[in-house]
Every structure is written in C-alpha cells, then in structure tokens.
Design a protein around this motif. Structure first.
Motif, short mmCIF file in Angstrom:
data_model
loop_
_atom_site.label_atom_id
_atom_site.label_comp_id
_atom_site.label_asym_id
_atom_site.label_seq_id
_atom_site.Cartn_x
_atom_site.Cartn_y
_atom_site.Cartn_z
N ASP A 135 0.85 -1.20 0.00
CA ASP A 135 0.00 0.00 0.00
C ASP A 135 0.88 1.24 0.00
OD1 ASP A 135 -2.67 1.37 0.45
OD2 ASP A 135 -1.52 2.08 2.17
N ILE A 136 0.63 2.14 -0.93
CA ILE A 136 1.50 3.30 -1.09
C ILE A 136 1.42 4.26 0.10
CG2 ILE A 136 -0.19 4.75 -2.34
CD1 ILE A 136 2.20 5.55 -4.18
N ASN A 137 0.26 4.39 0.72
CA ASN A 137 0.15 5.29 1.86
C ASN A 137 0.92 4.76 3.06
OD1 ASN A 137 -1.54 7.25 0.62
ND2 ASN A 137 -3.26 5.86 0.83
N ALA A 138 0.87 3.43 3.24
CA ALA A 138 1.63 2.81 4.33
C ALA A 138 3.13 3.00 4.10
CB ALA A 138 1.29 1.34 4.45
N LEU A 139 3.56 2.81 2.85
CA LEU A 139 4.98 3.01 2.53
C LEU A 139 5.42 4.43 2.84
CD1 LEU A 139 5.25 1.13 -0.90
CD2 LEU A 139 6.42 0.51 1.21
N LYS A 140 4.62 5.41 2.42
CA LYS A 140 4.99 6.81 2.65
C LYS A 140 5.07 7.12 4.14
CE LYS A 140 3.09 8.72 -1.66
NZ LYS A 140 2.06 9.60 -2.24
N GLN A 141 4.11 6.60 4.92
CA GLN A 141 4.12 6.86 6.36
C GLN A 141 5.34 6.28 7.01
OE1 GLN A 141 0.73 6.66 8.93
NE2 GLN A 141 -0.70 6.71 7.23
N LEU A 142 5.67 5.02 6.69
CA LEU A 142 6.83 4.38 7.30
C LEU A 142 8.13 5.05 6.88
CD1 LEU A 142 5.78 0.63 7.07
CD2 LEU A 142 5.83 2.07 9.11
N ILE A 143 8.19 5.54 5.65
CA ILE A 143 9.38 6.25 5.19
C ILE A 143 9.54 7.56 5.96
CG2 ILE A 143 10.39 7.51 3.25
CD1 ILE A 143 9.14 5.32 1.42
N THR A 144 8.45 8.32 6.13
CA THR A 144 8.54 9.59 6.84
C THR A 144 8.76 9.39 8.33
OG1 THR A 144 6.11 9.69 7.02
CG2 THR A 144 7.13 10.83 5.17
N GLN A 145 8.41 8.21 8.84
CA GLN A 145 8.69 7.88 10.24
C GLN A 145 10.08 7.27 10.40
OE1 GLN A 145 5.40 5.31 11.21
NE2 GLN A 145 3.92 6.99 11.26
N ARG A 146 10.79 7.10 9.28
CA ARG A 146 12.12 6.48 9.27
C ARG A 146 12.11 5.12 9.97
NH1 ARG A 146 16.19 9.85 7.63
NH2 ARG A 146 15.80 12.09 7.63
N ASP A 147 11.04 4.39 9.77
CA ASP A 147 10.87 3.10 10.45
C ASP A 147 11.41 1.98 9.57
OD1 ASP A 147 10.08 0.87 11.86
OD2 ASP A 147 8.11 1.68 12.39
N ILE A 148 12.72 1.80 9.60
CA ILE A 148 13.37 0.79 8.77
C ILE A 148 12.93 -0.61 9.16
CG2 ILE A 148 15.62 -0.25 8.24
CD1 ILE A 148 16.80 2.58 8.43
N GLN A 149 12.77 -0.85 10.44
CA GLN A 149 12.40 -2.19 10.91
C GLN A 149 11.04 -2.62 10.37
OE1 GLN A 149 12.22 -2.61 15.17
NE2 GLN A 149 12.18 -4.85 15.09
#
Length: 202
Positions: A95-109
């Motif tokens: 899901d593109i929105n989930a990807l964007k959120q995790l990227i902006t949260q810098r949540d690599i894990q």
C-alpha cells in the motif's frame, strides 16, 4: 515514448499480462497479475525499461500501473542505486500510503517486514525518499504505523497478510487506538486474500 495504454487483456501469466492495443499484443509486467481479468479493458500507465544481457543483446520490457502514483513511486525506486525494476515493482505491491508513512517515520524495521523490502532496501529507501515525502505526507497523529506492523508480525502474520491489512484498514481514523487497528487488521486478514477487493472498513 509510451505514457499510457488503453487495451484489452487477452492473457494473464504469473508475472505479466498481455494487452492488445490496435491489433498488437504487448507483454507488460504488472503488480499482482492475478487481480486482472481477461477481456477487460484497462488503462495502464507505462514505463519502458531497456537493458542488455551478457551477450550484449538489447532487452526491452514494459511495466504497467493502474494508478499514476504507483508509477511515480516506481520511478523513484529505480532511481536508487541497487534497486532494479523488478524489485521496484515488487515493492510497489504494498500500500502506497503505508509506505509513505513508514518512510517519513524512518521506520526501517517495519519497512523491512513488508513485501519485497529487505533491511538493506529499507535503509536506502528511507535515505533517498524521506525528503521527498516528509514535506507533504499527512501522517496520522498519535498512531505510529510501525507499531501496528510490529504487532501483527509478533502475532505470527507474514508480509502478505500485513500488506492486506494495511491496504484495507482505515488509517485516517484518528479516534482508533492501536488495539482497535489490530482487531480490524485481524478481521481483514481472516477474510482471506482472495476476497481483498470486497473488504470494507468502518
């Protein structure tokens, strides 16, 4: 140069579909080919990738996307050193929105749990795309999406199940707490991936 194509789907394979346009059949790499239907008319935004094999022969491949924002993401991913078009397409199945959120949260894990993303890819994606999304992504206040991903993983769910939940759950409901989102996710996953397109969330 191709921008998009409108045509009839005449065959579906494991990784590609064949689309007929103006009496010519085009083999196109797409996200989840099994979601398409034969004889349906579809508009696909296209990208043509050109490369050479070990015999220096030219290879041309088409990649198609039902939504333009996924093509944009794909182009961003292949601009990153070490990420090729097939890997980028696999990453775009999330899901593109989930990807964007995790990227902006810098949540690599949490990113590395998702389909097609290894810890190595997660790091370079965050390093390269954080600034792109951070300025205009409307993150949920009070809810760390990574916590939901980690919770589902701890319950034994794999990348495909987590992807399914993130795609159909209502991430914009600011009144839902983490336990509510986990419960909704479990219900969605229980309904099965085969019927993902019919899911509705409250």
């Amino acid at each position: 140069m191709f921008s998009y194509m409108v045509g009839k789907i005449i065959s579906i394979n494991k990784k590609t579909i064949t689309v007929e346009n103006n009496y010519i059949g085009y083999v196109i790499n797409v996200i989840k080919p099994d979601k398409f239907e034969i004889n349906k008319i579809k508009k696909l935004y296209l990208y043509k990738h050109m490369s050479t094999n070990n015999k220096n022969n030219l290879i041309e491949e088409l990649y198609g996307f039902e939504q333009y924002e996924y093509k944009e993401l794909f182009l961003m991913l292949i601009s990153i050193n070490g990420i090729g078009p097939k890997t980028a397409l696999n990453i775009c199945s999330n899901d593109i929105n989930a990807l964007k959120q995790l990227i902006t949260q810098r949540d690599i894990q949490s990113l590395s749990i998702l389909n097609g993303i290894t810890p190595k890819y997660a790091r370079v994606i965050v390093d390269n795309l954080y600034d792109v999304f951070a300025s205009h992504t409307n993150e949920r206040q009070g809810m760390d999406l990574g916590k939901l991903v980690q919770a589902l993983k701890s319950l034994g769910y794999g990348a495909k199940d987590i992807e399914l939940a993130l795609k159909h759950i209502n991430l914009t409901n600011k009144e839902a707490d983490l336990s509510d989102l986990i419960s909704q996710s479990i219900k969605l996953i229980a309904q099965g991936q085969d019927h993902a397109g019919t899911f509705k969330t409250n």
